[in-house]
Design a protein around this motif. Structure first.
Motif, PDB file in Angstrom:
ATOM      1  N   SER A 141       0.840  -1.191   0.000  1.00 46.13           N
ATOM      2  CA  SER A 141       0.000   0.000   0.000  1.00 46.13           C
ATOM      3  C   SER A 141       0.877   1.242   0.000  1.00 46.13           C
ATOM      4  CB  SER A 141      -0.894   0.019   1.242  1.00 46.13           C
ATOM      5  OG  SER A 141      -1.729  -1.102   1.259  1.00 46.13           O
ATOM      6  N   ASP A 142       0.418   2.252  -0.679  1.00 45.38           N
ATOM      7  CA  ASP A 142       1.130   3.522  -0.666  1.00 45.38           C
ATOM      8  C   ASP A 142       1.001   4.172   0.707  1.00 45.38           C
ATOM      9  OD1 ASP A 142       1.826   3.307  -3.350  1.00 45.38           O
ATOM     10  OD2 ASP A 142       0.000   4.316  -4.016  1.00 45.38           O
ATOM     11  N   VAL A 143       2.024   4.883   1.097  1.00 44.40           N
ATOM     12  CA  VAL A 143       2.001   5.643   2.340  1.00 44.40           C
ATOM     13  C   VAL A 143       2.094   7.108   1.958  1.00 44.40           C
ATOM     14  CG1 VAL A 143       3.211   6.126   4.498  1.00 44.40           C
ATOM     15  CG2 VAL A 143       3.081   3.791   3.647  1.00 44.40           C
ATOM     16  N   TYR A 144       1.173   7.899   2.454  1.00 41.86           N
ATOM     17  CA  TYR A 144       1.123   9.313   2.133  1.00 41.86           C
ATOM     18  C   TYR A 144       1.444  10.137   3.372  1.00 41.86           C
ATOM     19  CZ  TYR A 144      -1.388   7.601  -1.934  1.00 41.86           C
ATOM     20  OH  TYR A 144      -1.756   6.927  -3.062  1.00 41.86           O
ATOM     21  N   GLU A 145       2.041  11.288   3.156  1.00 42.43           N
ATOM     22  CA  GLU A 145       2.245  12.227   4.243  1.00 42.43           C
ATOM     23  C   GLU A 145       2.176  13.628   3.661  1.00 42.43           C
ATOM     24  OE1 GLU A 145       6.794  12.660   5.259  1.00 42.43           O
ATOM     25  OE2 GLU A 145       6.150  10.591   5.477  1.00 42.43           O
ATOM     26  N   PRO A 146       1.829  14.602   4.484  1.00 40.11           N
ATOM     27  CA  PRO A 146       1.664  15.963   3.972  1.00 40.11           C
ATOM     28  C   PRO A 146       2.987  16.528   3.454  1.00 40.11           C
ATOM     29  CG  PRO A 146       1.488  15.905   6.365  1.00 40.11           C
ATOM     30  CD  PRO A 146       1.564  14.498   5.905  1.00 40.11           C
ATOM     31  N   ILE A 147       2.888  17.449   2.490  1.00 40.14           N
ATOM     32  CA  ILE A 147       4.096  18.030   1.922  1.00 40.14           C
ATOM     33  C   ILE A 147       4.588  19.241   2.712  1.00 40.14           C
ATOM     34  CG2 ILE A 147       3.706  17.168  -0.402  1.00 40.14           C
ATOM     35  CD1 ILE A 147       2.524  19.904  -1.113  1.00 40.14           C
ATOM     36  N   ASP A 148       3.751  19.778   3.597  1.00 36.79           N
ATOM     37  CA  ASP A 148       4.213  20.861   4.471  1.00 36.79           C
ATOM     38  C   ASP A 148       3.744  20.584   5.886  1.00 36.79           C
ATOM     39  OD1 ASP A 148       1.509  21.465   4.281  1.00 36.79           O
ATOM     40  OD2 ASP A 148       1.826  23.610   4.114  1.00 36.79           O
ATOM     41  N   ASP A 149       4.263  21.344   6.848  1.00 38.21           N
ATOM     42  CA  ASP A 149       3.945  21.086   8.259  1.00 38.21           C
ATOM     43  C   ASP A 149       2.659  21.765   8.718  1.00 38.21           C
ATOM     44  OD1 ASP A 149       4.773  23.717   8.339  1.00 38.21           O
ATOM     45  OD2 ASP A 149       6.525  23.339   9.609  1.00 38.21           O
ATOM     46  N   GLY A 150       2.044  22.598   7.888  1.00 37.54           N
ATOM     47  CA  GLY A 150       0.776  23.227   8.223  1.00 37.54           C
ATOM     48  C   GLY A 150       0.899  24.501   9.018  1.00 37.54           C
ATOM     49  N   LEU A 151       2.094  24.891   9.389  1.00 35.55           N
ATOM     50  CA  LEU A 151       2.249  26.089  10.221  1.00 35.55           C
ATOM     51  C   LEU A 151       1.806  27.356   9.490  1.00 35.55           C
ATOM     52  CD1 LEU A 151       5.644  25.276  11.960  1.00 35.55           C
ATOM     53  CD2 LEU A 151       3.331  25.029  12.878  1.00 35.55           C
ATOM     54  N   GLU A 152       2.071  27.434   8.203  1.00 39.70           N
ATOM     55  CA  GLU A 152       1.675  28.614   7.444  1.00 39.70           C
ATOM     56  C   GLU A 152       0.213  28.550   7.024  1.00 39.70           C
ATOM     57  OE1 GLU A 152       2.912  30.779   3.306  1.00 39.70           O
ATOM     58  OE2 GLU A 152       4.506  29.868   4.510  1.00 39.70           O
ATOM     59  N   SER A 153      -0.223  27.412   6.524  1.00 38.81           N
ATOM     60  CA  SER A 153      -1.591  27.268   6.019  1.00 38.81           C
ATOM     61  C   SER A 153      -2.607  26.998   7.121  1.00 38.81           C
ATOM     62  CB  SER A 153      -1.657  26.122   5.005  1.00 38.81           C
ATOM     63  OG  SER A 153      -1.382  24.883   5.650  1.00 38.81           O
ATOM     64  N   GLN A 154      -2.131  26.566   8.295  1.00 33.33           N
ATOM     65  CA  GLN A 154      -2.994  26.180   9.415  1.00 33.33           C
ATOM     66  C   GLN A 154      -3.881  24.994   9.064  1.00 33.33           C
ATOM     67  OE1 GLN A 154      -2.948  27.666  12.748  1.00 33.33           O
ATOM     68  NE2 GLN A 154      -0.984  27.978  11.754  1.00 33.33           N
ATOM     69  N   VAL A 155      -3.427  24.171   8.128  1.00 32.47           N
ATOM     70  CA  VAL A 155      -4.104  22.928   7.764  1.00 32.47           C
ATOM     71  C   VAL A 155      -3.170  21.799   8.177  1.00 32.47           C
ATOM     72  CG1 VAL A 155      -5.026  21.510   5.909  1.00 32.47           C
ATOM     73  CG2 VAL A 155      -5.326  23.999   5.846  1.00 32.47           C
ATOM     74  N   PHE A 156      -3.569  21.035   9.168  1.00 35.97           N
ATOM     75  CA  PHE A 156      -2.728  19.986   9.735  1.00 35.97           C
ATOM     76  C   PHE A 156      -3.277  18.631   9.306  1.00 35.97           C
ATOM     77  CE2 PHE A 156      -2.621  23.692  12.474  1.00 35.97           C
ATOM     78  CZ  PHE A 156      -1.264  23.957  12.472  1.00 35.97           C
ATOM     79  N   ILE A 157      -2.480  17.917   8.540  1.00 32.10           N
ATOM     80  CA  ILE A 157      -2.910  16.654   7.954  1.00 32.10           C
ATOM     81  C   ILE A 157      -2.051  15.534   8.517  1.00 32.10           C
ATOM     82  CG2 ILE A 157      -3.182  15.374   5.797  1.00 32.10           C
ATOM     83  CD1 ILE A 157      -3.414  18.116   4.401  1.00 32.10           C
ATOM     84  N   SER A 158      -2.681  14.434   8.871  1.00 32.05           N
ATOM     85  CA  SER A 158      -1.940  13.289   9.402  1.00 32.05           C
ATOM     86  C   SER A 158      -1.322  12.493   8.268  1.00 32.05           C
ATOM     87  CB  SER A 158      -2.850  12.397  10.230  1.00 32.05           C
ATOM     88  OG  SER A 158      -3.816  11.806   9.395  1.00 32.05           O
ATOM     89  N   LYS A 159      -0.371  11.665   8.638  1.00 29.98           N
ATOM     90  CA  LYS A 159       0.234  10.746   7.680  1.00 29.98           C
ATOM     91  C   LYS A 159      -0.710   9.559   7.495  1.00 29.98           C
ATOM     92  CE  LYS A 159       4.810  11.913   9.336  1.00 29.98           C
ATOM     93  NZ  LYS A 159       5.997  11.440  10.045  1.00 29.98           N
ATOM     94  N   THR A 160      -0.445   8.762   6.475  1.00 26.13           N
ATOM     95  CA  THR A 160      -1.217   7.546   6.277  1.00 26.13           C
ATOM     96  C   THR A 160      -0.999   6.620   7.472  1.00 26.13           C
ATOM     97  OG1 THR A 160      -0.928   7.697   3.896  1.00 26.13           O
ATOM     98  CG2 THR A 160      -1.562   5.561   4.761  1.00 26.13           C
ATOM     99  N   TYR A 161      -2.055   6.061   7.985  1.00 27.19           N
ATOM    100  CA  TYR A 161      -1.931   5.143   9.110  1.00 27.19           C
ATOM    101  C   TYR A 161      -1.341   3.830   8.642  1.00 27.19           C
ATOM    102  CZ  TYR A 161      -4.944   8.516  11.385  1.00 27.19           C
ATOM    103  OH  TYR A 161      -5.450   9.665  11.902  1.00 27.19           O
ATOM    104  N   ASP A 162      -0.457   3.288   9.434  1.00 25.94           N
ATOM    105  CA  ASP A 162       0.180   2.028   9.053  1.00 25.94           C
ATOM    106  C   ASP A 162      -0.264   0.923  10.004  1.00 25.94           C
ATOM    107  OD1 ASP A 162       1.602   2.355  11.404  1.00 25.94           O
ATOM    108  OD2 ASP A 162       3.417   3.012  10.428  1.00 25.94           O
ATOM    109  N   PRO A 163       0.086  -0.312   9.701  1.00 26.81           N
ATOM    110  CA  PRO A 163      -0.434  -1.447  10.480  1.00 26.81           C
ATOM    111  C   PRO A 163       0.365  -1.793  11.735  1.00 26.81           C
ATOM    112  CG  PRO A 163       0.788  -2.267   8.622  1.00 26.81           C
ATOM    113  CD  PRO A 163       0.791  -0.766   8.504  1.00 26.81           C
ATOM    114  N   THR A 164       1.076  -0.848  12.345  1.00 24.21           N
ATOM    115  CA  THR A 164       1.819  -1.178  13.561  1.00 24.21           C
ATOM    116  C   THR A 164       0.851  -1.540  14.676  1.00 24.21           C
ATOM    117  OG1 THR A 164       1.885   1.149  14.181  1.00 24.21           O
ATOM    118  CG2 THR A 164       3.813   0.278  13.049  1.00 24.21           C
TER     119      THR A 164
END
Length: 68
Positions: A9-32
């Motif tokens: 499965s592909d794993v996705y994560e945000p391209i920025d940290d959200g500090l400027e846009s104030q949009v905070f997105i989580s990474k793809t959840y993995d099966p740990t």
């Protein structure tokens, strides 16, 4: 082996940290097990959104007797 399931499965994560846009997105959840990386990611989102570490000492536990 009668059946073997292999899934990539592909794993996705945000391209920025959200500090400027104030949009905070989580990474793809993995099966740990026990959601270790998910909890770490949620704590990281909290820190970026509030600029503070999450204070676990503020959490209280209510017992069933407290609801009476």
């Amino acid at each position: 082996i009668m059946f073997r399931f292999v899934c990539v499965s592909d794993v996705y994560e945000p391209i920025d940290d959200g500090l400027e846009s104030q949009v905070f997105i989580s990474k793809t959840y993995d099966p740990t097990s026990h959601f270790e990386t998910t909890c770490t990611d949620v704590l990281d989102i909290f820190k970026r959104g509030t600029t503070q570490e999450f204070d676990f000492t503020k959490i209280t536990h209510l017992s069933l007797e407290d609801n009476e």
